[in-house]
Design an enzyme around this catalytic site. Structure first.
Site, mmCIF file in Angstrom:
data_model
loop_
_atom_site.group_PDB
_atom_site.id
_atom_site.type_symbol
_atom_site.label_atom_id
_atom_site.label_comp_id
_atom_site.label_asym_id
_atom_site.label_seq_id
_atom_site.Cartn_x
_atom_site.Cartn_y
_atom_site.Cartn_z
ATOM 1 C CG HIS A 1 42.158 35.344 42.699
ATOM 2 N ND1 HIS A 1 42.109 35.296 41.327
ATOM 3 C CD2 HIS A 1 42.015 36.647 43.034
ATOM 4 C CE1 HIS A 1 41.919 36.511 40.855
ATOM 5 N NE2 HIS A 1 41.876 37.366 41.867
ATOM 6 N NE ARG B 1 43.089 45.307 35.164
ATOM 7 C CZ ARG B 1 41.982 45.960 34.869
ATOM 8 N NH1 ARG B 1 41.534 45.942 33.627
ATOM 9 N NH2 ARG B 1 41.324 46.633 35.791
#
Length: 289
Positions: free
Chosen positions: A37, A189
């Protein structure tokens, strides 16, 4: 960095930036911020003076309630990471802010061609929910550009198609996959993997690399390669949903392809991992062995 939750305060901030003729970039995320990110923010800085990062776990793109419930939510840590990388605004709204009339929507965005197969087959409704929330965010922020990671290769294709079809004046920028030292694609995840699963997880990218090497000629036996790599992953405990070749636009591959992509989705325990590898097709050579 401003931490905003309401559309009114966000619009007020955006109005000031536009008044100063500053370019605005949007980085939509579902939080649990990692280096992948943060690279999106770095890339945004190359194109814009202001960067808005949204953190919103979007309920309409989850096909399973348990997956939505388990998705990691780490807003305090996210805020610290985003501030350290120079984001100007963290927009973290509540569900009712972006869905003021509830989740039984009177209107939504239904992507078609690029959303078919692959994730579209195994996660029914996912791309409708994703496309709807992305259009909401693009409408709210009205940035000059928005950035998405290439790990979600089909998602990026869907977003580009939606923006093109709806005539939205926004550049969609794909940013290369960021990987751990052992090759595992960074993902929110990954934190759900136990120690044994984490040790095996890099095998997914290894098999994608093998497939790319074997599938890099016009006449490569792609179906056989898919079967071989799927079997290798199954041997080490993956439950593979798909492992397949496409051309760069996600159409079925053909001998004339200049580039191909091999994409995979597989479960390790209770964690679903996706990854892909885009590669060039060698011309005038036999199939590698």
């Amino acid at each position: 960095m401003q931490h905003l939750a309401s559309t009114a305060t966000l619009r007020a901030t955006l109005k000031q930036w536009r008044g100063a003729d500053e370019r605005i970039a949007l980085v939509p995320t579902m939080g649990n911020i990692h280096e992948g990110h943060l690279r999106l923010i770095d890339a945004a800085r190359e194109h814009a003076q202001r960067v808005v990062v949204s953190v919103f776990v979007n309920p309409t793109q989850f096909d399973r309630p348990d997956d939505f419930a388990r998705y990691p939510r780490t807003l305090d840590d996210d805020a610290a990471a985003l501030a350290s990388r120079g984001a100007d605004v963290l927009f973290a709204p509540q569900v009712e802010t972006l869905y003021p009339d509830g989740l039984d929507l009177a209107a939504h965005v239904e992507p078609t061609h690029s959303a078919q197969g692959l994730e579209g087959e195994f996660r029914p409704g996912h791309f409708r929910g994703m496309a709807t929330i992305v259009v909401k965010l693009l409408s709210l922020v009205q940035p000059q550009l928005a950035l998405f990671g290439e790990k979600d290769y089909q998602q990026l294709a869907v977003v580009r198609a939606v923006v093109r079809e709806l005539l939205l004046p926004i550049d969609i920028v794909g940013v290369p996959i960021v990987r751990e030292a052992d090759g595992l694609a960074m993902s929110s995840r990954n934190s759900q993997l136990n120690a044994s699963e984490r040790a095996r997880a890099p095998r997914l990218y290894e098999e994608l690399n093998t497939a790319a090497r074997l599938g890099a000629t016009p006449d490569a036996p792609l179906a056989d390669i898919e079967v071989r790599c799927t079997a290798k992953l199954s041997e080490v405990g993956f439950r593979v949903e798909y492992f397949c070749f496409r051309d760069a636009q996600l159409a079925p591959p053909a001998p004339a392809d200049a580039r191909r992509v091999v994409l995979a989705a597989a479960w390790l325990g209770k964690t679903r991992l996706i990854d892909n590898h885009l590669f060039s097709v060698a011309r005038g050579q036999g199939t590698p062995r």
